[in-house]
Design an enzyme around this catalytic site. Structure first.
Site, PDB file in Angstrom:
ATOM      1  N   SER A 129       0.835  -1.201   0.000  1.00 46.63           N
ATOM      2  CA  SER A 129       0.000   0.000   0.000  1.00 46.63           C
ATOM      3  C   SER A 129       0.877   1.260   0.000  1.00 46.63           C
ATOM      4  O   SER A 129       1.685   1.427  -0.912  1.00 46.63           O
ATOM      5  CB  SER A 129      -0.930  -0.084   1.222  1.00 46.63           C
ATOM      6  OG  SER A 129      -2.011   0.797   1.091  1.00 46.63           O
ATOM      7  N   ASP A 285      -8.417  -5.223  -6.030  1.00 49.46           N
ATOM      8  CA  ASP A 285      -8.143  -4.025  -5.235  1.00 49.46           C
ATOM      9  C   ASP A 285      -8.942  -2.870  -5.820  1.00 49.46           C
ATOM     10  O   ASP A 285      -8.798  -2.539  -6.994  1.00 49.46           O
ATOM     11  CB  ASP A 285      -6.641  -3.727  -5.269  1.00 49.46           C
ATOM     12  CG  ASP A 285      -6.204  -2.721  -4.203  1.00 49.46           C
ATOM     13  OD1 ASP A 285      -6.949  -1.749  -3.964  1.00 49.46           O
ATOM     14  OD2 ASP A 285      -5.122  -2.901  -3.630  1.00 49.46           O
ATOM     15  N   HIS A 316      -7.803  -4.993  -1.581  1.00 48.86           N
ATOM     16  CA  HIS A 316      -6.587  -4.347  -1.076  1.00 48.86           C
ATOM     17  C   HIS A 316      -5.955  -5.148   0.063  1.00 48.86           C
ATOM     18  O   HIS A 316      -4.735  -5.229   0.180  1.00 48.86           O
ATOM     19  CB  HIS A 316      -6.910  -2.931  -0.606  1.00 48.86           C
ATOM     20  CG  HIS A 316      -5.677  -2.164  -0.255  1.00 48.86           C
ATOM     21  ND1 HIS A 316      -4.718  -1.855  -1.202  1.00 48.86           N
ATOM     22  CD2 HIS A 316      -5.205  -1.682   0.919  1.00 48.86           C
ATOM     23  CE1 HIS A 316      -3.726  -1.195  -0.621  1.00 48.86           C
ATOM     24  NE2 HIS A 316      -3.996  -1.088   0.660  1.00 48.86           N
TER      25      HIS A 316
END
Lengths: 340, 340
Positions: A129, A285, A316
């Site tokens: 991320s 995601d 995600h």
């Protein structure tokens, strides 16, 4: 949770012009640096994450094996352990804390690695991320140092849609009057809970909810149980509102193209990467969709970057260390990259 | 904007047990009912939509041509024109307004169609988003009446992920202290604006933002200009907070399986549909993804339902009447269905 070190940075002039005074970089290391200092890995944290929330990817027999590698987890500025709105003394505290870029984060991490540890080469930089964003930034800021990168579920530039998603998160948090423009005495918990509920729809995929994976795999008894227990609990777990807003600004403004020398040219910055790279988005995601990374890999002409999509419904959070299959997929890919 | 009729429903006992007293159904019609009453179309509104916001799909030469069809747009309960928290007198006003199901909405629409107009067959029911939900409900509640359905960008059951998306919207709106549990004297505009920002990431696709379609096609000069001008403007346009929460509850609880007689069995309710059907999700719709409608069509064994995906990057708003290509695609499909 306090089993970490702090690197004193002194005064750090930031990309946006402010000075972060007596800045601190909190970090934790695993394993030992070998004699020729060739076994170091940097593994930055993600939005709101603390070093202990990265540890699931480290272990004996795993790619990030402390018996083989010297693994450094630097805590992102703003995360409450490194310099942050919540731990900086007045007058630079809370709403007056400076805007921090991904470039700034990598700048202070580089000082830790180079000045403190005397490391000249990094075997790998990897992260999830916003950690992936820092991974890309390392490869652009210090191409001579970084041998390999594996950014997962993240991007080198925050997309416009991702910025909008974060606007929703920010608006929900700051809609709470208890936020008081950042000058709260107690956390604006209503806003934090609202933010959590906004985040919930984005963090996992449509199919994750359709299949009720939060029951079977995460042990929640109902959708509401998951929203309160996982999501609200997540943001109430000592995550300060101003810290979250600082890191949100960092995220929204992430773009390797803004590295000095690239004049905002994202594609040219991608092309400057020379580290061996496997770029790993997750199939479903919702804010770092695979097509964005497909685009990035296309421009990474300075290396033989590979795109490897993490399959499945976790969205995600495929990179969040909650699902054994995803952990194994990421770990196997890290092994492949480290062996190359 | 007041060019509509109101059908007085009297007291309506709702699915959840409350009574909606002196209930009103606001509607607008286009064209004339023919002698054998065979040319009627029902075209319900969507979340927060008013009848005039449906009119883009009606016109000479279009499928919904008033020279050929008698088109009825019933306003959803809670939308501020039909009975709603904002227009119901005490003690049933504002936060005390009853929970309304999609089944209830179709119930009162059926009374308008059957009692008021004496119509026994509907050539078509069609609608966008929650209008699609009402379209499905019509086919399940009144299979003997409904000859064709074309639900676009909506579903017959609100998915768990969709419920979570709406939880985020609700949490952002109600995080504003000015909401006061619904007993505000002035609209909680901070909450409405927060809700708008949350919605912004969901309404259009990732690719819509990547391509900056809001500039080229909608005439906004920047992302922020779009967020304020389109999104905040949308929710500040006379959309009452309690009304929005009423319709949100209706949406979250949408499920044709809860129609009396089906005992919660979604798939059996789908199988009961006999109307000719073209089911039309949008390719990149983030809260009504095409796979959910693929699932629905698979169970619509009582008819030869077809799945037809609206291509492109507009996401949910492919059905919002903002993009000529999408309008033409929907219109052409309506013509095909009406000709069958």
């Amino acid at each position: 949770m306090n089993d970490h070190e702090v690197f004193e940075l002194g005064n750090v002039v930031l990309q946006e012009g402010d000075t972060l005074r007596e800045a601190k970089l909190a970090y934790k290391t695993f394993g030992s640096l070998n004699e020729d200092k060739s076994n170091a890995i940097v593994y930055p944290t993600w939005y709101s994450g603390r070093h202990w929330e990265n540890e699931w990817l480290i272990g004996g027999g795993m790619a990030l094996d402390p018996s083989e590698y010297f693994i450094i987890i630097p805590n992102m500025l703003g995360n409450g352990l490194s310099s942050s709105p919540s731990n900086t003394p007045p007058p630079y505290d809370r709403s007056r804390f400076s805007n921090i870029t991904v470039y700034d984060n990598v700048g202070v991490q580089h000082r830790l690695v180079a000045e403190h540890f005397g490391i000249e080469k990094l075997a790998l930089v990897t992260g999830w991320s916003m950690g992936a964003g820092q991974t890309y930034q390392w490869a652009v800021s210090h191409p001579e140092m970084v041998e390999r990168i594996l950014p997962f579920c993240g991007s080198a530039r925050t997309s416009l849609h991702n910025i909008v998603f974060l606007e929703g998160v920010k608006a929900a948090l700051t809609a709470d009057d208890a936020w008081k423009g950042g000058w709260y005495k107690e956390q604006p918990t209503k806003g934090l809970r609202a933010m959590a509920r906004v985040y919930a729809g984005w963090g996992f995929s449509q199919a994750f909810y359709w299949d009720e994976v939060y029951k079977e795999k995460l042990g929640f008894s109902s959708l509401e149980d998951f929203l309160v227990g996982f999501w609200e609990g997540f943001f109430l777990d000592d995550r300060d509102a101003n810290n979250l807003l600082t890191m949100l600004w960092t995220w929204q403004n992430g773009d390797i193209g803004r590295t000095p020398g690239f004049d905002g040219d994202y594609e040219r910055a991608l092309a400057s990467i020379t580290a061996k790279a496997i770029v790993m988005p997750a199939e479903k995601d919702l804010y770092f969709p695979p097509e964005d990374e497909e685009y990035a890999v296309k421009y990474m002409s300075g290396t033989d970057a590979k795109l490897r999509v993490i399959p499945g419904v976790w969205g995600h959070f495929a990179g969040g260390g909650l699902n054994l299959e995803d952990i194994e997929f990421i770990d196997a890919t890290l092994k492949e990259l480290l062996a190359s």
